[in-house]
Motif scaffolding. Structure first.
Motif, PDB file in Angstrom:
ATOM      1  N   THR A  47     -22.084  37.932  -4.161  1.00 26.21           N
ATOM      2  CA  THR A  47     -20.695  37.827  -4.639  1.00 26.21           C
ATOM      3  C   THR A  47     -20.228  39.150  -5.231  1.00 26.21           C
ATOM      4  O   THR A  47     -19.114  39.610  -4.951  1.00 26.21           O
ATOM      5  CB  THR A  47     -20.586  36.711  -5.695  1.00 26.21           C
ATOM      6  OG1 THR A  47     -20.971  35.467  -5.105  1.00 26.21           O
ATOM      7  CG2 THR A  47     -19.163  36.608  -6.219  1.00 26.21           C
ATOM      8  N   ARG A  72     -19.544  41.603  -2.458  1.00 18.53           N
ATOM      9  CA  ARG A  72     -18.289  41.304  -1.742  1.00 18.53           C
ATOM     10  C   ARG A  72     -17.079  41.731  -2.569  1.00 18.53           C
ATOM     11  O   ARG A  72     -16.126  42.328  -2.049  1.00 18.53           O
ATOM     12  CB  ARG A  72     -18.211  39.806  -1.432  1.00 18.53           C
ATOM     13  CG  ARG A  72     -19.191  39.333  -0.372  1.00 18.53           C
ATOM     14  CD  ARG A  72     -18.904  37.893   0.043  1.00 18.53           C
ATOM     15  NE  ARG A  72     -19.899  37.395   0.971  1.00 18.53           N
ATOM     16  CZ  ARG A  72     -20.941  36.653   0.624  1.00 18.53           C
ATOM     17  NH1 ARG A  72     -21.090  36.308  -0.645  1.00 18.53           N
ATOM     18  NH2 ARG A  72     -21.814  36.234   1.520  1.00 18.53           N
ATOM     19  N   LEU A  73     -17.113  41.430  -3.864  1.00 17.80           N
ATOM     20  CA  LEU A  73     -15.993  41.809  -4.723  1.00 17.80           C
ATOM     21  C   LEU A  73     -15.881  43.325  -4.848  1.00 17.80           C
ATOM     22  O   LEU A  73     -14.780  43.866  -4.885  1.00 17.80           O
ATOM     23  CB  LEU A  73     -16.175  41.185  -6.113  1.00 17.80           C
ATOM     24  CG  LEU A  73     -15.848  39.697  -6.221  1.00 17.80           C
ATOM     25  CD1 LEU A  73     -16.321  39.145  -7.558  1.00 17.80           C
ATOM     26  CD2 LEU A  73     -14.356  39.460  -6.051  1.00 17.80           C
ATOM     27  N   GLU A  95     -14.189  44.453  -1.679  1.00 19.02           N
ATOM     28  CA  GLU A  95     -12.785  44.048  -1.568  1.00 19.02           C
ATOM     29  C   GLU A  95     -11.889  44.753  -2.581  1.00 19.02           C
ATOM     30  O   GLU A  95     -10.758  45.130  -2.273  1.00 19.02           O
ATOM     31  CB  GLU A  95     -12.675  42.530  -1.766  1.00 19.02           C
ATOM     32  CG  GLU A  95     -13.304  41.715  -0.653  1.00 19.02           C
ATOM     33  CD  GLU A  95     -13.354  40.234  -0.997  1.00 19.02           C
ATOM     34  OE1 GLU A  95     -12.720  39.845  -2.001  1.00 19.02           O
ATOM     35  OE2 GLU A  95     -14.039  39.475  -0.278  1.00 19.02           O
ATOM     36  N   LYS A  96     -12.407  44.936  -3.808  1.00 22.72           N
ATOM     37  CA  LYS A  96     -11.570  45.442  -4.897  1.00 22.72           C
ATOM     38  C   LYS A  96     -11.967  46.838  -5.362  1.00 22.72           C
ATOM     39  O   LYS A  96     -11.497  47.325  -6.378  1.00 22.72           O
ATOM     40  CB  LYS A  96     -11.606  44.456  -6.058  1.00 22.72           C
ATOM     41  CG  LYS A  96     -11.123  43.071  -5.619  1.00 22.72           C
ATOM     42  CD  LYS A  96     -10.918  42.115  -6.777  1.00 22.72           C
ATOM     43  CE  LYS A  96     -10.383  40.769  -6.288  1.00 22.72           C
ATOM     44  NZ  LYS A  96     -10.106  39.833  -7.400  1.00 22.72           N
ATOM     45  N   TYR A 101     -14.688  48.260  -6.582  1.00 25.90           N
ATOM     46  CA  TYR A 101     -15.495  48.564  -7.756  1.00 25.90           C
ATOM     47  C   TYR A 101     -16.610  49.516  -7.337  1.00 25.90           C
ATOM     48  O   TYR A 101     -17.152  49.427  -6.236  1.00 25.90           O
ATOM     49  CB  TYR A 101     -16.111  47.300  -8.351  1.00 25.90           C
ATOM     50  CG  TYR A 101     -15.111  46.368  -8.982  1.00 25.90           C
ATOM     51  CD1 TYR A 101     -14.435  46.726 -10.140  1.00 25.90           C
ATOM     52  CD2 TYR A 101     -14.844  45.119  -8.424  1.00 25.90           C
ATOM     53  CE1 TYR A 101     -13.508  45.868 -10.731  1.00 25.90           C
ATOM     54  CE2 TYR A 101     -13.924  44.255  -9.005  1.00 25.90           C
ATOM     55  CZ  TYR A 101     -13.263  44.643 -10.161  1.00 25.90           C
ATOM     56  OH  TYR A 101     -12.359  43.790 -10.722  1.00 25.90           O
ATOM     57  N   ARG A 114     -16.336  33.300  -8.125  1.00 20.94           N
ATOM     58  CA  ARG A 114     -15.116  33.495  -7.334  1.00 20.94           C
ATOM     59  C   ARG A 114     -14.354  32.171  -7.315  1.00 20.94           C
ATOM     60  O   ARG A 114     -14.553  31.318  -6.451  1.00 20.94           O
ATOM     61  CB  ARG A 114     -15.457  33.965  -5.934  1.00 20.94           C
ATOM     62  CG  ARG A 114     -16.210  35.276  -5.878  1.00 20.94           C
ATOM     63  CD  ARG A 114     -16.188  35.886  -4.502  1.00 20.94           C
ATOM     64  NE  ARG A 114     -14.844  36.318  -4.135  1.00 20.94           N
ATOM     65  CZ  ARG A 114     -14.554  36.950  -2.989  1.00 20.94           C
ATOM     66  NH1 ARG A 114     -15.504  37.195  -2.113  1.00 20.94           N
ATOM     67  NH2 ARG A 114     -13.333  37.310  -2.722  1.00 20.94           N
ATOM     68  N   HIS A 126     -12.694  30.936  -4.290  1.00 21.29           N
ATOM     69  CA  HIS A 126     -13.572  30.399  -3.244  1.00 21.29           C
ATOM     70  C   HIS A 126     -14.077  29.009  -3.629  1.00 21.29           C
ATOM     71  O   HIS A 126     -14.019  28.060  -2.844  1.00 21.29           O
ATOM     72  CB  HIS A 126     -14.747  31.355  -3.020  1.00 21.29           C
ATOM     73  CG  HIS A 126     -15.716  30.911  -1.963  1.00 21.29           C
ATOM     74  ND1 HIS A 126     -15.381  30.832  -0.633  1.00 21.29           N
ATOM     75  CD2 HIS A 126     -17.014  30.513  -2.035  1.00 21.29           C
ATOM     76  CE1 HIS A 126     -16.417  30.419   0.076  1.00 21.29           C
ATOM     77  NE2 HIS A 126     -17.425  30.214  -0.754  1.00 21.29           N
ATOM     78  N   SER A 139     -14.331  34.612 -15.044  1.00 21.97           N
ATOM     79  CA  SER A 139     -13.659  35.413 -14.019  1.00 21.97           C
ATOM     80  C   SER A 139     -14.448  36.692 -13.743  1.00 21.97           C
ATOM     81  O   SER A 139     -14.717  37.478 -14.655  1.00 21.97           O
ATOM     82  CB  SER A 139     -12.242  35.778 -14.491  1.00 21.97           C
ATOM     83  OG  SER A 139     -11.705  36.810 -13.696  1.00 21.97           O
ATOM     84  N   TRP A 140     -14.811  36.895 -12.484  1.00 19.47           N
ATOM     85  CA  TRP A 140     -15.546  38.109 -12.124  1.00 19.47           C
ATOM     86  C   TRP A 140     -14.699  39.357 -12.333  1.00 19.47           C
ATOM     87  O   TRP A 140     -15.227  40.428 -12.654  1.00 19.47           O
ATOM     88  CB  TRP A 140     -16.002  38.042 -10.664  1.00 19.47           C
ATOM     89  CG  TRP A 140     -17.374  37.484 -10.455  1.00 19.47           C
ATOM     90  CD1 TRP A 140     -17.713  36.457  -9.635  1.00 19.47           C
ATOM     91  CD2 TRP A 140     -18.592  37.912 -11.070  1.00 19.47           C
ATOM     92  NE1 TRP A 140     -19.060  36.204  -9.702  1.00 19.47           N
ATOM     93  CE2 TRP A 140     -19.633  37.103 -10.565  1.00 19.47           C
ATOM     94  CE3 TRP A 140     -18.918  38.902 -11.993  1.00 19.47           C
ATOM     95  CZ2 TRP A 140     -20.959  37.251 -10.958  1.00 19.47           C
ATOM     96  CZ3 TRP A 140     -20.248  39.055 -12.388  1.00 19.47           C
ATOM     97  CH2 TRP A 140     -21.243  38.238 -11.873  1.00 19.47           C
ATOM     98  N   ASP A 141     -13.404  39.269 -12.135  1.00 21.15           N
ATOM     99  CA  ASP A 141     -12.557  40.457 -12.256  1.00 21.15           C
ATOM    100  C   ASP A 141     -12.675  41.086 -13.643  1.00 21.15           C
ATOM    101  O   ASP A 141     -12.865  42.299 -13.782  1.00 21.15           O
ATOM    102  CB  ASP A 141     -11.097  40.106 -11.962  1.00 21.15           C
ATOM    103  CG  ASP A 141     -10.842  39.907 -10.479  1.00 21.15           C
ATOM    104  OD1 ASP A 141     -11.598  40.483  -9.678  1.00 21.15           O
ATOM    105  OD2 ASP A 141      -9.908  39.175 -10.125  1.00 21.15           O
TER     106      ASP A 141
END
Length: 811
Positions: free
Chosen positions: A428, A431-432, A435-436, A438, A590, A593, A770-772
Motif C-alpha cells: 500500500t 502504491r501511494l 501515485e502521490k 512521496y 486506503r 479502497h 489516513s495514509w496521506d
C-alpha cells in the motif's frame, strides 16, 4: 582558458590511511610522476602539479623538467594546536625554502596561515568536511572559513554529500556571517572580502585511475596567471565526484601495484587477477590466453565464468572510460563474492539438517575469499559517509535552505509479496508513493518466481537473492538472502535520508548495517511478535528464547523502534527492549479502497455470515474460533463462517472442519478483491493473541463491519469496545458465544445495532487512519531531521568522554 587537476598524488605519498592497505603493508600510491604528467596532459590539463603529503620531490622534479606546464604543490598536514585536529592544506608555487618553513609551521595552523598570507602563496583547504583524524567539528570548519579563502569544492575522491553541501554553504556566505564568526572565534579573516570564497577541483587520485577526471578551470595562459587567478578566487571546479566503488577500486589498484613491487599472497589472489585484467592495457600474452581458455572450458566453475566475462567485456571498452570499467568490475566481483557466500550458506543448511560438521567447516573456509573481496567495499562505503553528522551540522547552521523538500526514505523488508499484514502495508505504501509522488522506495529481495509484476515499478526495488531457504514451521514462507554487494550498491544509489526496517531477517539485518555506515537514522517497525508466534507454534522454550534474544538485540540497535500500540510498548519494555527509543507507529489504510459496498449486503432474513481473514496458523488462535463457531451454529442454524487466507495450518484446519459444511475456505485473496470479501459478510471475528496491530481488523472496520477481537494484543486498540466492535477475553469461549448470540439476534431483527457499530467504525478509520497525513509527516524535511538521533548523540558523547580520558592520561 586553463584546466588543472589541483589535487593528485604520486609514489612519494607513502603513508596510507586506509585499513585494507595498512594490512597489506602497501604505500599510499605507486603512481610514477612522469606517468602522472603524461596522463594529465593527455586528458586535457593545460598545467600539471603534484600534491603529495608533506613531500615535494615529485613536484620539483616535474617543474624542473616541464617548466612551461608545471608548478609546484604540496598537501600539507596542519594541526589546530588546541586539540590536535588535523586538516589538509594544498599549497602551490612554493620554493624549497618556503617548503622547509611550512614543514615547521604546519604544527600550528594559525602560524601556518599567517606565513602563507605573508608570502602571498596560493593555498586551498582540501576536503574541508572530511575528518582526517576523527576530531573535526563545526567549530573547526568555522575557523577554517575565517582562516582561508579557497576551498576544494569538488574533491574527486569524495562523494556529492561532502562536496555539494560545503560548496553551497561557502557560496552563500555574507559579510554579516563573517562578522558573526569573528566575534565568536576571535580570528582575523584573510583578505578584503573574506565572505567571497573561491572553489577548486582536484581528483585526489592515489591510484593513477582518476588523474584529471576532476579539475579546476580558470582564465589563464601561464602557470603564473593561473596561480594569480587562484589567489583572487576566480576559479571553478568541474569533473567527476566519487562513489564508494570508485574508492574501493582505487584501493584495489594500489594493492595491485604493491603486489607487482613486492611478491605476496595478494599477487596470487582472485582480486589481483580481476584488477590486472581490467586496468592493465597491455595485450594478453600467450600464457594469459591459455589460462583464460582453460577457465572458459570449466563451465561448472561459476567464478571462472565471471572472470572470463569480465576479461572479454573489458576489451570492448575504451581504456579511458574508467566509470564503465568500474561498473563492469563491480558486477563481476559481486558475482564472484556471491558464489563464495552461497557455498557457506549451503554448508550451514547441510549442517543444520544433517549435522555434517565437516561440510560446514569446508563451507566457512571456502567463503573466506568472498569475505576478503567484500570487506574493502564496506570499508570504502563507511569512509564515504563517516562525516555525515558533521555535514548535517554545517548545513543546519549555515545552509540557509533547510526545511524544503521531502526526506528520501528507503524501506527494507524481507516480505513483500506474501499474504501477511507487513506485505499488505508495504504494498500500500509503495502504491501511494507512486501515485502521490512521496519520496519513498521499498526494497526487498525477491526471486523471479515471486509475484513482482503487480508491484509498483517506480517505488519498489529488488535485489536478486543469492540463496533461499524455507522458514522452519512456516514452510510456505521463503527467506531470501540478498547479494551483499548488489544491495550495498542499491542503497548507495538511493542515498536515503532515513532507513525504515520492517523485518529482522537478512534484508533487515543488512539494512541495519548499511544504515550505520551511511550515518542516517535507522527506524524499525515492530510488526510481528515472533516470540509469541513461536511459543504458540513450536512449544519449545529453547527456540522461543533464542528468537526473543535475537529480536531484543536487533531492535535495540535501531535509532527508533516504532510500535503499533501502547500495550505493546509496555509489553516490550517489560521484556527488555529499550524503552526510551520507542514511539507509536501510526498505521494507515486506503479508505478509498476499503469502503462499504451496499450492493454486497445480504438480503433481509438471510443467514448471518462471519468472517476471519489473515494468516492461517496455530498462533492466530483459530482453533478457539472454531470451538466458538461450533457452539454458535447450534444457537443460530444457517450461520456461516468464512476463512480467508492461507498458511501452514490450512490443511490441518480443513481436516478438522470436514464435519462443518458451513465453514468455507477461500484461500489466499488478492488485495484488489479484499473489500468485496469484507462487504459480503456481517461480522468480523479475530481471536488472535499474538498481533502487534491487526491490519485485517482495520480493513474490516473501514468497510463498516463490526469486529470481535481478543483483549490481548494490538487489535483491541483499533476498535472502540462497545462503539465499533467488542474486545473479549479468550480464556474461555462463553463470552464470545454470548456476544455473537446477541449480535446475531440483532441482525435477524434488522441489524440496527450492527449498523450503528459499522458506521462508527468507518468514521473512526477515516478520521484516524489516513495514509496521506501519515506519509506527509513521515517524508517532511525539516531542521530536526538534520540533527543527530539520540543514539548518534549518545555515541558522540561517548567519543568525547573517551577523548577526554585519553588526554587526562597523557597529561
Amino acid at each position: 582558458m586553463a584546466n588543472v587537476d589541483l589535487h593528485v598524488h604520486s609514489k612519494f605519498s607513502n603513508h596510507p590511511s586506509e585499513w585494507f592497505l595498512q594490512r597489506l603493508g602497501a604505500s599510499e600510491s605507486y603512481t610514477d610522476p612522469d606517468f602522472l604528467y603524461k596522463t594529465a596532459r593527455k586528458r586535457g590539463m593545460d598545467f600539471v602539479t603534484v600534491t603529495d603529503h608533506n613531500r615535494i620531490d615529485a613536484s620539483f622534479d616535474l617543474t624542473s623538467r616541464y617548466p612551461k606546464h608545471c608548478f609546484t604543490g604540496v598537501e600539507s598536514t596542519a594541526y589546530f594546536p588546541e586539540d590536535g585536529c588535523k586538516v589538509h592544506i594544498l599549497i602551490y608555487g612554493l620554493n624549497r625554502d618556503q617548503f622547509a618553513r611550512i614543514q615547521k609551521l604546519r604544527l600550528n595552523i594559525y602560524l601556518l596561515r599567517d606565513y602563507l598570507r605573508e608570502q602571498d602563496l596560493a593555498c586551498v583547504v582540501a576536503h574541508a568536511t572530511y575528518s582526517v583524524n576523527g576530531r573535526l567539528t563545526l567549530d573547526h570548519l568555522e575557523k577554517l572559513i575565517l582562516l582561508f579563502n579557497n576551498f576544494e569544492g569538488r574533491n574527486g575522491s569524495r562523494s556529492i554529500l561532502h562536496n555539494d553541501v560545503l560548496s553551497k554553504v561557502l557560496l552563500g556566505l555574507t559579510e554579516h556571517d563573517i562578522e558573526r564568526l569573528v566575534i565568536k572565534h576571535g580570528i582575523e579573516p584573510w583578505g578584503v572580502n573574506p565572505w567571497v570564497k573561491g572553489l577548486t577541483g582536484g581528483s585526489d587520485d592515489h591510484a593513477g585511475l582518476f588523474i584529471a577526471k576532476t579539475s579546476t578551470f580558470a582564465e589563464a595562459k601561464t602557470p603564473e596567471e593561473f596561480l594569480q587567478q587562484l589567489k583572487d578566487q576566480k576559479t571553478a571546479p568541474q569533473g567527476r565526484q566519487n562513489d564508494f566503488q570508485g574508492l574501493t577500486f582505487a584501493i584495489y589498484k594500489i594493492a595491485l601495484d604493491f603486489s607487482q613491487h613486492k611478491s605476496n599472497s595478494f599477487a596470487r589472489s582472485t582480486i589481483s587477477d580481476l584488477t590486472q585484467y581490467l586496468f592493465n592495457d597491455k595485450r594478453l600474452s600467450f600464457k594469459d590466453r591459455l589460462r583464460i581458455n582453460k577457465m572458459k572450458s570449466d563451465k561448472n566453475n561459476l567464478i571462472y565464468q565471471s572472470i572470463v566475462r569480465l576479461i572479454e567485456a573489458s576489451k570492448q571498452l575504451d581504456q579511458d572510460d574508467i566509470d564503465s570499467r568500474l561498473n563492469l568490475l563491480y558486477d563481476c566481483i559481486a558475482d564472484v563474492s556471491d558464489q563464495y557466500f552461497r557455498s557457506l550458506l549451503e554448508s550451514i543448511n547441510l549442517e543444520a539438517n544433517d549435522l555434517d560438521i565437516l561440510q560446514f567447516v569446508q563451507g566457512v573456509s571456502s567463503s573466506i575469499p568472498g569475505v576478503f573481496l567484500s570487506i574493502p567495499f564496506f570499508s570504502a562505503f563507511k569512509h564515504m559517509f563517516a562525516d555525515r553528522q558533521l555535514i548535517n551540522a554545517l548545513n543546519l547552521a549555515w545552509g540557509k535552505e533547510v526545511g524544503s523538500g521531502q526526506k528520501k526514505i528507503l524501506w527494507l523488508t524481507d516480505t513483500l509479496t506474501d499474504l501477511n499484514g507487513v506485505s499488505m502495508t508495504l504494498q500500500t505504501i509503495a502504491r501511494l508513493a507512486e501515485e502521490k509522488h512521496y519520496s519513498i522506495h521499498v526494497l526487498s529481495s525477491l526471486s523471479d518466481g515471486d509475484a513482482t509484476a503487480k508491484l509498483p515499478q517506480t517505488t519498489t526495488r529488488n535485489i536478486q537473492p543469492l540463496y533461499t531457504f524455507p522458514l522452519p514451521h512456516y514452510e510456505d514462507l521463503k527467506i531470501n538472502v540478498p547479494s551483499v554487494l548488489r544491495m550495498l550498491k542499491q542503497v548507495y544509489e538511493e542515498d536515503p535520508d532515513e532507513i525504515y526496517i520492517s523485518t529482522p531477517g537478512p534484508v533487515g539485518l543488512m539494512g541495519l548495517m548499511v544504515g550505520r555506515m551511511l550515518g542516517v537514522p535507522v527506524k524499525g517497525i515492530y510488526h510481528t511478535d515472533f516470540t509469541s508466534e513461536a511459543e504458540a507454534i513450536i512449544a519449545e522454550p529453547a527456540v522461543s528464547n533464542l528468537i526473543e534474544q535475537y529480536n531484543i538485540w536487533f531492535h535495540n540497535q535501531l535509532d527508533t523502534l516504532l510500535v503499533p500500540t501502547s500495550e505493546y510498548v509496555q509489553l516490550l519494555k517489560s521484556r527488555g527492549y529499550r524503552y526510551r527509543h520507542m514511539q507509536l507507529f501510526r498505521r494507515g489504510l486506503r479508505t478509498e479502497h476499503f469502503k462499504p459496498d451496499h450492493k454486497s449486503l445480504r438480503a433481509v432474513n438471510s443467514s448471518a455470515r462471519l468472517l476471519y481473514a489473515g494468516r492461517v496458523s496455530k498462533d492466530k488462535n483459530i482453533d478457539f474460533l472454531i470451538r466458538v463457531f461450533r457452539k454458535v451454529r447450534t444457537l443460530h442454524p444457517g450461520t456461516t463462517l468464512t476463512i480467508a487466507g492461507s498458511g501452514p495450518y490450512l490443511e490441518e484446519l480443513q481436516l478438522s472442519c470436514r464435519d462443518l459444511p458451513d465453514v468455507q475456505f477461500l484461500g489466499r485473496v488478492e488485495y484488489d478483491h479484499l473489500p468485496k470479501v469484507y462487504n459480503e459478510h456481517d461480522l468480523f471475528v479475530f481471536p488472535s493473541i499474538t498481533e502487534t496491530f491487526g491490519m485485517v481488523v482495520l480493513e474490516a472496520q473501514a468497510c463498516a463491519i463490526p469486529a470481535l477481537v481478543s483483549d490481548v494484543g494490538g487489535p483491541k486498540e483499533i476498535i472502540v469496545d462497545g462503539a465499533t466492535g467488542y474486545s473479549l477475553a479468550v480464556d474461555r469461549i462463553q463470552p464470545w458465544v454470548v456476544k455473537l448470540d446477541e449480535m446475531l439476534h440483532d441482525l435477524a431483527d434488522g441489524g440496527v445495532l450492527c449498523r450503528q457499530l459499522g458506521e462508527a467504525a468507518r468514521k473512526r478509520v477515516v478520521n484516524r487512519f489516513s495514509w496521506d497525513s501519515i506519509l506527509d509527516d513521515m517524508t517532511r524535511q525539516d531542521s530536526a531531521s538534520l540533527k543527530p538521533s539520540p543514539r548518534q548523540r549518545q555515541q558522540a558523547s561517548i567519543k568525547k568522554l573517551l577523548k577526554l580520558a585519553s588526554n587526562m592520561m597523557v597529561n
